[in-house]
Write a protein that holds these residues in place. Structure first.
Motif, mmCIF file in Angstrom:
data_model
loop_
_atom_site.group_PDB
_atom_site.id
_atom_site.type_symbol
_atom_site.label_atom_id
_atom_site.label_comp_id
_atom_site.label_asym_id
_atom_site.label_seq_id
_atom_site.Cartn_x
_atom_site.Cartn_y
_atom_site.Cartn_z
ATOM 1 N N GLY A 1 0.797 -1.214 0.000
ATOM 2 C CA GLY A 1 0.000 0.000 0.000
ATOM 3 C C GLY A 1 0.827 1.259 0.000
ATOM 4 N N SER A 2 2.121 1.157 -0.290
ATOM 5 C CA SER A 2 3.003 2.309 -0.313
ATOM 6 C C SER A 2 3.841 2.263 -1.588
ATOM 7 N N SER A 3 4.846 3.131 -1.675
ATOM 8 C CA SER A 3 5.772 3.162 -2.795
ATOM 9 C C SER A 3 7.151 3.523 -2.282
ATOM 10 N N ASP A 4 8.152 3.296 -3.116
ATOM 11 C CA ASP A 4 9.538 3.662 -2.816
ATOM 12 C C ASP A 4 9.994 4.627 -3.911
ATOM 13 N N PRO A 5 9.560 5.880 -3.845
ATOM 14 C CA PRO A 5 9.754 6.783 -4.982
ATOM 15 C C PRO A 5 11.146 7.394 -5.057
ATOM 16 N N TYR A 6 11.573 7.629 -6.288
ATOM 17 C CA TYR A 6 12.768 8.416 -6.584
ATOM 18 C C TYR A 6 12.503 9.177 -7.875
ATOM 19 N N CYS A 7 13.344 10.139 -8.177
ATOM 20 C CA CYS A 7 13.162 10.974 -9.365
ATOM 21 C C CYS A 7 14.353 10.845 -10.301
ATOM 22 N N VAL A 8 14.071 10.890 -11.570
ATOM 23 C CA VAL A 8 15.089 10.934 -12.614
ATOM 24 C C VAL A 8 14.945 12.261 -13.339
ATOM 25 N N VAL A 9 16.050 12.980 -13.490
ATOM 26 C CA VAL A 9 16.047 14.286 -14.145
ATOM 27 C C VAL A 9 16.582 14.117 -15.566
ATOM 28 N N LYS A 10 15.807 14.613 -16.529
ATOM 29 C CA LYS A 10 16.200 14.517 -17.929
ATOM 30 C C LYS A 10 16.288 15.910 -18.541
ATOM 31 N N VAL A 11 17.291 16.123 -19.368
ATOM 32 C CA VAL A 11 17.397 17.318 -20.197
ATOM 33 C C VAL A 11 17.296 16.864 -21.644
ATOM 34 N N ASP A 12 16.290 17.364 -22.347
ATOM 35 C CA ASP A 12 16.010 16.921 -23.713
ATOM 36 C C ASP A 12 15.917 15.404 -23.776
ATOM 37 N N ASN A 13 15.249 14.840 -22.756
ATOM 38 C CA ASN A 13 14.966 13.406 -22.656
ATOM 39 C C ASN A 13 16.197 12.536 -22.472
ATOM 40 N N GLU A 14 17.333 13.139 -22.122
ATOM 41 C CA GLU A 14 18.506 12.362 -21.746
ATOM 42 C C GLU A 14 18.671 12.431 -20.236
ATOM 43 N N VAL A 15 18.849 11.285 -19.591
ATOM 44 C CA VAL A 15 18.987 11.242 -18.138
ATOM 45 C C VAL A 15 20.316 11.872 -17.735
ATOM 46 N N VAL A 16 20.248 12.846 -16.826
ATOM 47 C CA VAL A 16 21.456 13.512 -16.357
ATOM 48 C C VAL A 16 21.624 13.413 -14.845
ATOM 49 N N ALA A 17 20.597 13.007 -14.120
ATOM 50 C CA ALA A 17 20.715 12.937 -12.662
ATOM 51 C C ALA A 17 19.617 12.047 -12.101
ATOM 52 N N ARG A 18 19.838 11.585 -10.875
ATOM 53 C CA ARG A 18 18.883 10.730 -10.168
ATOM 54 C C ARG A 18 18.919 11.071 -8.694
ATOM 55 N N THR A 19 17.770 11.190 -8.078
ATOM 56 C CA THR A 19 17.721 11.427 -6.636
ATOM 57 C C THR A 19 17.853 10.103 -5.894
ATOM 58 N N ALA A 20 18.009 10.195 -4.611
ATOM 59 C CA ALA A 20 17.967 8.998 -3.773
ATOM 60 C C ALA A 20 16.522 8.508 -3.654
ATOM 61 N N THR A 21 16.373 7.279 -3.216
ATOM 62 C CA THR A 21 15.053 6.680 -3.018
ATOM 63 C C THR A 21 14.561 6.962 -1.601
#
Length: 837
Positions: free
Chosen positions: A24-44
């Motif tokens: 009933g929960s999630s383990d979210p993190y974020c992926v940052v894209k510039v022009d649809n190329e992944v350049v960074a990721r946050t922690a979970t």
């Protein structure tokens, strides 16, 4: 002169996310894209539907960009991570807000056809006359395409449409351009154009991934209006774009993401242009006889608003550190704030320029010290994962099973157990702090000593004796130690955010440290009476902290160190990795790696068999030319990065590093890019694959010396990093703040004061305005130089009017897409010269 686009993105928090796990929960993190190329990721953030990240990245994009996308995903231990939603912002949307965007944005669903990336290399020729007129579309190659197949590659082919006709490349044949994100076709497709005016005719180039079963997957497209194509060749790299969006508003059903995004587009002049401004700013330090109210530094403090104060403080500290004058700067700013303070109880409570500058100074100079003091205790708290709670309203008695196997504990038993754990952790933290006098960097100690002296001069009476201690503890405990304990991820103490249970422990410890920093303000008063039992530990600790502060400011040498780092070779990051040299890639690459312990400092990336073992080898940081992620298909492992270094003879050597997870991969990428941010001659391209069996696995080129097929991303840096940076960049930013604040009129009588000796009696206000005018003229000169007519540009580089904000459909869905920066090319360009980020 350098033109740069700096994009600051803070991924703050999310709310009301949908549950993706059976719990009933999630383990979210974020992926940052510039022009649809992944350049960074946050922690979970584990087990949360309302996660807080608070992570900041700075993207330096010297060639501009088109869109910023933040995707929210749910991390799964087994199987592929679940996509929750995304937020997309165009360049136009961000640049339309000069002060930046800071708001809640609803998450939108992710459509695979919208997730395109990469560029295509084209040459277009339209004859001016002739019968028949034949348009020649030369599809040369593409790069950095999105992986559509499970192998991490694609099977790309091109589809070109014009005037009602459609042609495809021969690459749909299975033996041609298979399993690559870097296809090369070198194929010409011809279209016979109709007689007369071309009108609204459009040339559309689409890329697709060929699948033997099911429908083909879309990879991206570009469009050209034939009436804008001049006779002759138009050649360049063009960014691939998605189909026009048809996403409907889901009314927040997927949750919302809070972002703070700001775009800074600037032109940095050669360093000598900023010397007069730097001289004016440093004169109060080098010429203390000036009136404090008449200096350029005082003007900057006066015109700095709350929203820009953090940026001004950061730039000032970096600039003065580069000059070796950071400690005198802090003395100047704190002295001015003390002169304005009448009630010592409010001293340094606000986010003034003095407070922000001291806070930034501690982060830059004292981060290695902070790690040495707190990291052992913080690591133990994370590893033990003990359940701690004092608030009766939040106690979960069933969690007592972790403490006892006799069933649930009573409220008193949980409180007693929690108190013992907190007292133990807090005691270890206090012991580490009070025993760290000689570990504290000398510039920090000197700054605190000067601060105490100024406070004693301002409040000399005996009734204000506590102020001399509080003035230091307010910074050291309330703005340094306590925030680091509360959010260790943001201070580099941990690579992941704390789970809820551990986070609660850290929160209670941070509250206790704040009480100690307030020198005896007892816990348990007001709304949190359940914190009162900790006072038995806090009150004796205050006495030890006072003695610690006395010892901290007992320094004989008051000459500040003229570097920003007290430990030039301090460890930036270390940990176990599996490594494989370039020559060690075998037919079974998965077994080519050996486990080693790596340590990255500002000097070198070194490795040994064990943490305390003998160094087996190292790569000098100054020799590193690229740090990039490797395609997961290259080693049958998705978490591999490469470090490309250049030796003294000019030869390039690649070392592959295998990480255990995606977060660890991005942490090493960030650390290495931060360490190499000042390196020159960084490679513009590299190979994201390996050379095996006589060819590169990425672009299938048969020679090892083939030029790199993928653009590098060395410009991506973490925000709030502790490097000094370029003083010219800091000076340009301060010039921008002054220019914006003083653009409406004269500096004012408040800054018209006596000049510094040797300045021919000219008031500082006039000198500051003259310096700003000189910088204005220099910027205008460089702008005029850039706009000097040269070879005629391609019509593709002339923007059409942008699409309306409503993005309503038109008779020509693609019209206006290239106008927003979708493509760039120059008539007669050589291959690669038109590439854009």
């Amino acid at each position: 002169m350098a033109k740069s686009t700096s994009l600051r993105c803070r991924v703050l928090e999310a709310k009301d996310l949908p549950a993706k796990d059976l719990s009933g929960s999630s383990d979210p993190y974020c992926v940052v894209k510039v022009d649809n190329e992944v350049v960074a990721r946050t922690a979970t953030v584990w087990k949360s539907l309302n996660p807080f990240w608070g992570e900041e990245i700075t993207l330096l994009l010297p060639r501009g960009f088109h869109s910023l996308t933040i995707c929210v995903l749910d991390e799964d231990t087994i199987g592929q991570d679940d996509v929750i939603g995304k937020v997309s912002l165009s360049h136009q949307q961000i640049s339309a807000e000069p002060r930046g965007i800071d708001s809640w944005l609803s998450l939108a669903p992710v459509n695979p056809d919208q997730e395109v990336q990469g560029e295509i290399h084209l040459e277009l020729r339209v004859p001016e006359r002739g019968h028949p007129r034949v348009l020649r579309c030369h599809l040369i190659e593409a790069r950095d395409l999105a992986p559509r197949d499970p192998s991490g590659t694609s099977d790309p082919f091109g589809r070109v449409s014009c005037c009602g006709h459609t042609l495809e490349t021969a690459s749909r044949c299975p033996q041609v351009v298979k399993k690559t994100r870097f296809p090369r076709w070198d194929e010409v497709l011809e279209f016979e154009l109709p007689e007369g005016e071309l009108g609204e005719a459009v040339l559309s180039v689409e890329l697709w991934d060929w699948d033997i079963v099911g429908k083909n997957d879309f990879l991206g497209r570009v469009e050209f209006f034939l009436d804008t194509l001049c006779p002759g060749p138009t050649r360049g790299w063009f960014q691939l774009l998605p189909f026009p969006s048809t996403t409907e508003d889901h009314g927040g059903q997927l949750g919302a993401l809070r972002l703070a995004v700001r775009l800074l587009e600037d032109t940095v002049l050669p360093p000598h242009h900023y010397q007069p401004l730097i001289q004016l700013l440093t004169e109060p330090i080098l010429c203390p006889s000036q009136s404090p109210e008449s200096t350029a530094l005082a003007v900057l403090e006066e015109v700095t608003s709350g929203e820009s104060r953090q940026d001004v403080a950061t730039k000032l500290v970096k600039l003065f550190l580069a000059q070796g004058l950071a400690v005198p700067l802090l003395d100047y700013l704190t002295t001015r704030e003390l002169a304005r303070t009448t009630d010592p109880n409010t001293l340094f409570r606000s986010n003034s320029l003095a407070s922000k500058s001291m806070e930034q100074f501690m982060k830059v100079v004292g981060l290695p010290y902070l790690h040495e003091v707190l990291k052992p205790v913080v690591n133990r708290i994370f590893e033990e994962k003990k359940y701690v709670e004092l608030d009766p309203g939040k106690m979960e008695l069933s969690r007592g099973r972790r403490i006892s196997f006799k069933g649930s504990l009573s409220e008193a038993q949980v409180r007693e157990s929690s108190l013992e754990l907190l007292k133990g952790y807090l005691g270890d933290i206090i012991e580490a702090i009070v025993g760290s006098v000689h570990k504290c960097p000398l510039p920090m100690r000197v700054a605190f000593k000067q601060l105490r002296r100024r406070v004693e001069e301002r409040f000399p009476s005996a009734q204000h004796e506590e102020v001399r201690y509080f003035s230091i503890s307010a910074f050291l405990f309330l703005r340094f130690f306590a925030p680091a304990v509360l959010t260790p991820k943001l201070f580099g103490l941990r690579e992941q955010h704390a789970e809820p249970c551990t986070g609660r422990t850290l929160l209670l410890l941070a509250k206790a440290l704040q009480s100690i920093g307030n020198l005896g303000l007892q816990l348990g008063q007001g709304k949190e009476p359940w914190m009162a039992p900790l006072n038995a530990v806090l009150l004796p600790s205050v006495t030890r902290v006072r003695a610690f502060l006395d010892a901290l400011v007992t320094v004989v040498d008051e000459v500040p160190v003229p570097q920003g780092h007290s430990q030039p070779s301090a460890t930036i990051k270390e940990g176990p990795l599996h490594t494989c040299p370039e020559g060690g890639v075998a037919l079974l690459p998965r077994f080519s790696f050996k486990k080693r312990h790596f340590r990255l400092s500002s000097q070198a990336l070194a490795y040994a068999k064990a943490p305390q073992g003998q160094v087996l080898g190292s790569i000098p940081v100054e020799q590193i030319r690229a740090v990039e992620q490797v395609d997961k298909g290259a080693f049958q492992h998705p978490h591999v990065l490469q470090v490309v270094a250049q030796d003294g003879t000019g030869q390039l050597h690649t070392t592959y590093l295998q990480c255990k997870s995606a977060p660890e991969l991005w942490q090493w990428l960030w650390a290495l890019r931060q360490a190499t941010s000042a390196n020159r001659d960084m490679l513009p391209t590299c190979h994201p694959g390996t050379f095996r069996a006589g060819r590169w696995t990425c672009c299938l080129q048969p020679t090892r010396a083939a030029p790199g097929c993928s653009r590098t991303h060395s410009a991506v840096l973490l925000g709030e990093c502790s490097d000094l940076g370029d003083p010219a960049v800091a000076a340009q930013s301060l010039y921008g703040h002054l220019r914006a604040a003083l653009a409406g009129g004269p500096v004012g009588s408040a800054v018209a004061g006596p000049p510094c000796p040797g300045q021919a009696g000219r008031p500082d206000g006039d000198r500051l305005l003259e310096v700003l005018r000189d910088l204005d003229i220099a910027h205008d000169a460089f702008t005029h130089h850039d706009e000097t007519p040269g070879p005629p540009p391609s019509p593709l580089s002339v923007p059409r009017p942008p699409a309306p904000p409503s993005l309503r459909p038109s008779a020509h869905p693609g019209r206006g897409r290239n106008a927003s920066g979708a493509t760039e090319g120059t008539r007669g360009q050589q291959p690669g010269t038109g590439c854009i980020l």
